[in-house]
Motif scaffolding. Structure first.
Motif, PDB file in Angstrom:
ATOM      1  N   GLN A  34       5.872  23.079   9.182  1.00 54.50           N
ATOM      2  CA  GLN A  34       5.546  22.856   8.056  1.00 54.50           C
ATOM      3  C   GLN A  34       4.485  21.856   7.588  1.00 54.50           C
ATOM      4  N   CYS A  35       3.530  21.943   6.688  1.00 57.95           N
ATOM      5  CA  CYS A  35       2.740  21.211   6.446  1.00 57.95           C
ATOM      6  C   CYS A  35       3.138  20.209   5.067  1.00 57.95           C
ATOM      7  N   VAL A  36       3.023  18.828   5.459  1.00 57.92           N
ATOM      8  CA  VAL A  36       3.581  17.797   4.541  1.00 57.92           C
ATOM      9  C   VAL A  36       2.592  17.333   3.371  1.00 57.92           C
ATOM     10  N   ASP A  37       2.453  17.553   2.335  1.00 55.53           N
ATOM     11  CA  ASP A  37       1.264  16.908   1.573  1.00 55.53           C
ATOM     12  C   ASP A  37       2.068  15.471   1.226  1.00 55.53           C
ATOM     13  N   THR A  38       1.159  14.419   1.518  1.00 56.72           N
ATOM     14  CA  THR A  38       1.749  13.168   1.534  1.00 56.72           C
ATOM     15  C   THR A  38       0.739  12.195   0.481  1.00 56.72           C
ATOM     16  N   TRP A  39       1.504  11.420  -0.242  1.00 54.53           N
ATOM     17  CA  TRP A  39       0.706  10.620  -1.338  1.00 54.53           C
ATOM     18  C   TRP A  39       1.573   9.365  -1.197  1.00 54.53           C
ATOM     19  N   ALA A  40       0.833   8.300  -1.767  1.00 52.39           N
ATOM     20  CA  ALA A  40       1.481   6.798  -1.855  1.00 52.39           C
ATOM     21  C   ALA A  40       0.841   6.151  -2.955  1.00 52.39           C
ATOM     22  N   PHE A  41       1.472   5.230  -3.894  1.00 56.78           N
ATOM     23  CA  PHE A  41       0.908   4.685  -4.738  1.00 56.78           C
ATOM     24  C   PHE A  41       1.551   3.033  -4.572  1.00 56.78           C
ATOM     25  N   ILE A  42       0.511   2.169  -4.956  1.00 56.36           N
ATOM     26  CA  ILE A  42       0.909   0.687  -4.910  1.00 56.36           C
ATOM     27  C   ILE A  42       2.179   0.837  -6.059  1.00 56.36           C
ATOM     28  N   ASP A  47      -2.112   3.912 -10.754  1.00 56.22           N
ATOM     29  CA  ASP A  47      -3.504   4.264 -10.880  1.00 56.22           C
ATOM     30  C   ASP A  47      -4.196   3.612  -9.525  1.00 56.22           C
ATOM     31  N   GLU A  48      -3.215   3.268  -8.769  1.00 54.01           N
ATOM     32  CA  GLU A  48      -4.015   2.619  -7.206  1.00 54.01           C
ATOM     33  C   GLU A  48      -3.143   3.510  -6.322  1.00 54.01           C
ATOM     34  N   PRO A  49      -3.756   4.855  -5.934  1.00 53.90           N
ATOM     35  CA  PRO A  49      -2.941   5.460  -4.852  1.00 53.90           C
ATOM     36  C   PRO A  49      -3.777   5.334  -3.346  1.00 53.90           C
ATOM     37  N   LEU A  50      -2.790   5.764  -2.546  1.00 57.94           N
ATOM     38  CA  LEU A  50      -3.684   5.974  -1.037  1.00 57.94           C
ATOM     39  C   LEU A  50      -4.689   6.714  -1.496  1.00 57.94           C
ATOM     40  N   SER A  51      -5.842   6.462  -0.821  1.00 61.23           N
ATOM     41  CA  SER A  51      -7.164   7.156  -1.223  1.00 61.23           C
ATOM     42  C   SER A  51      -7.723   7.653   0.063  1.00 61.23           C
ATOM     43  N   MET A  52      -7.748   9.188   0.354  1.00 64.81           N
ATOM     44  CA  MET A  52      -8.308   9.586   1.344  1.00 64.81           C
ATOM     45  C   MET A  52      -9.771   9.320   1.207  1.00 64.81           C
ATOM     46  N   CYS A  63     -10.425  12.609  10.245  1.00 66.01           N
ATOM     47  CA  CYS A  63      -9.006  12.596  10.432  1.00 66.01           C
ATOM     48  C   CYS A  63      -8.940  11.018  11.155  1.00 66.01           C
ATOM     49  N   PHE A  64      -7.438  10.730  10.995  1.00 67.34           N
ATOM     50  CA  PHE A  64      -7.120   9.351  11.235  1.00 67.34           C
ATOM     51  C   PHE A  64      -6.305   9.161  12.462  1.00 67.34           C
ATOM     52  N   ALA A  65      -6.169   8.013  13.323  1.00 62.74           N
ATOM     53  CA  ALA A  65      -5.716   8.163  14.615  1.00 62.74           C
ATOM     54  C   ALA A  65      -4.718   6.718  14.613  1.00 62.74           C
ATOM     55  N   VAL A  66      -3.880   6.712  15.645  1.00 62.27           N
ATOM     56  CA  VAL A  66      -2.748   5.753  15.820  1.00 62.27           C
ATOM     57  C   VAL A  66      -3.691   4.378  15.772  1.00 62.27           C
ATOM     58  N   GLY A  67      -3.114   3.318  15.104  1.00 57.88           N
ATOM     59  CA  GLY A  67      -3.813   2.232  15.052  1.00 57.88           C
ATOM     60  C   GLY A  67      -4.684   2.093  13.780  1.00 57.88           C
ATOM     61  N   ASP A  68      -4.946   3.005  13.045  1.00 56.31           N
ATOM     62  CA  ASP A  68      -6.000   3.156  11.702  1.00 56.31           C
ATOM     63  C   ASP A  68      -5.147   2.591  10.715  1.00 56.31           C
ATOM     64  N   GLU A  69      -5.603   1.898  10.026  1.00 52.01           N
ATOM     65  CA  GLU A  69      -5.000   1.184   8.534  1.00 52.01           C
ATOM     66  C   GLU A  69      -5.518   2.213   7.492  1.00 52.01           C
ATOM     67  N   LEU A  70      -4.624   2.832   6.621  1.00 52.82           N
ATOM     68  CA  LEU A  70      -4.937   3.664   5.582  1.00 52.82           C
ATOM     69  C   LEU A  70      -4.886   2.732   4.223  1.00 52.82           C
ATOM     70  N   VAL A  71      -5.951   2.856   3.396  1.00 55.81           N
ATOM     71  CA  VAL A  71      -6.199   2.066   2.342  1.00 55.81           C
ATOM     72  C   VAL A  71      -5.851   2.587   0.940  1.00 55.81           C
ATOM     73  N   SER A  72      -5.770   1.926  -0.076  1.00 55.89           N
ATOM     74  CA  SER A  72      -5.909   2.359  -1.423  1.00 55.89           C
ATOM     75  C   SER A  72      -7.177   2.418  -2.041  1.00 55.89           C
ATOM     76  N   PRO A 133      -3.786  12.565  -6.726  1.00 50.29           N
ATOM     77  CA  PRO A 133      -4.563  12.043  -5.767  1.00 50.29           C
ATOM     78  C   PRO A 133      -4.787  13.173  -4.551  1.00 50.29           C
ATOM     79  N   SER A 134      -5.973  13.222  -3.836  1.00 50.57           N
ATOM     80  CA  SER A 134      -6.300  13.937  -2.947  1.00 50.57           C
ATOM     81  C   SER A 134      -5.031  13.606  -1.799  1.00 50.57           C
ATOM     82  N   PRO A 135      -4.280  14.589  -1.415  1.00 49.13           N
ATOM     83  CA  PRO A 135      -3.262  14.248  -0.447  1.00 49.13           C
ATOM     84  C   PRO A 135      -3.644  14.018   0.838  1.00 49.13           C
TER      85      PRO A 135
END
Ligand SMILES: [Zn+2]
Length: 204
Positions: A34-42, A47-52, A63-72, A133-135
């Motif tokens: 199963q693919c899981v589309d994932t979003w997050a918002f502050i 209007d401040e989502p996790l931004s791919m 593509c992101f890896a262990v240790g990476d910080e994902l940002v809005s 937002p882009s998932p």
């Protein structure tokens, strides 16, 4: 430590939750397909989502890896990737499916889709979604095969593979167990299945 409670992302549907900074969220590919589309918002700032787009810029990768910080979209840290037992290469470039995704290729109106799932999942928390937002498409393989072209491939996960994130800001997370039964991204057999997530650790 007791096992964390699993929250179901029903097959072809969505689920959202509020999560405080400092906790972890583990997203589990329960059946491996199963693919899981994932979003997050502050929290409080839909209007401040996790931004791919911004994550790709920060890490200079798709593509992101262990240790990476994902940002809005304002570069606010939202997640740190703590673990990934899957083969990785989670897709960051393909849009969430919408009703039009399916009508465009000849399917009748009314097909379940991730955009509607996001809206419905947020509505369960009495939150009106502003836009989709882009998932971050966990477990989806949409590989760039020659530097330019995208090729959808079947998932290569094992049942139970998971991605675990440390939550860096109070946020709303939302997931969709993608209802896609057209392309081979959900295992290729046309059957969306349940996925799960768990919220781990007490609030600080
Ligand atoms: Zn979808």
């Amino acid at each position: 430590m007791s096992k964390p409670d699993l929250i179901t992302i029903p097959a072809g549907r969505g689920k959202a939750a509020r999560i405080e900074a400092g906790r972890h969220v583990r997203v589990i590919n329960t059946f491996g397909t199963q693919c899981v589309d994932t979003w997050a918002f502050i929290d409080g700032h839909m209007d401040e989502p996790l931004s791919m787009e911004h994550c790709r810029e920060v890490h200079q990768r798709i593509c992101f890896a262990v240790g990476d910080e994902l940002v809005s979209n304002h570069y606010q840290p939202m997640f740190t990737i703590m673990a990934d037992t899957s083969p990785g290469n989670q897709d960051s470039i393909v849009a969430a499916c919408s009703e039009a995704t399916y009508t465009r290729v000849g399917y009748p109106a009314g097909h379940g889709n991730c955009c509607d799932n996001l809206r419905a999942a947020l509505a369960e928390l009495d939150i009106a979604s502003v836009f989709t937002p882009s998932p971050w498409n966990l477990f989806m393989r949409a590989l760039v095969i020659d530097g330019l072209h995208i090729e959808y491939q079947r998932p290569t996960c094992q049942p139970g593979d998971y991605v675990e994130l440390r939550v860096e800001a109070d946020c709303i997370v939302a997931f969709s167990a993608c209802p896609d039964d057209v392309w081979p991204t959900n295992g290729g057999d046309g059957t969306p299945v349940d996925a799960h997530f768990a919220i781990i650790g007490g609030a600080p």
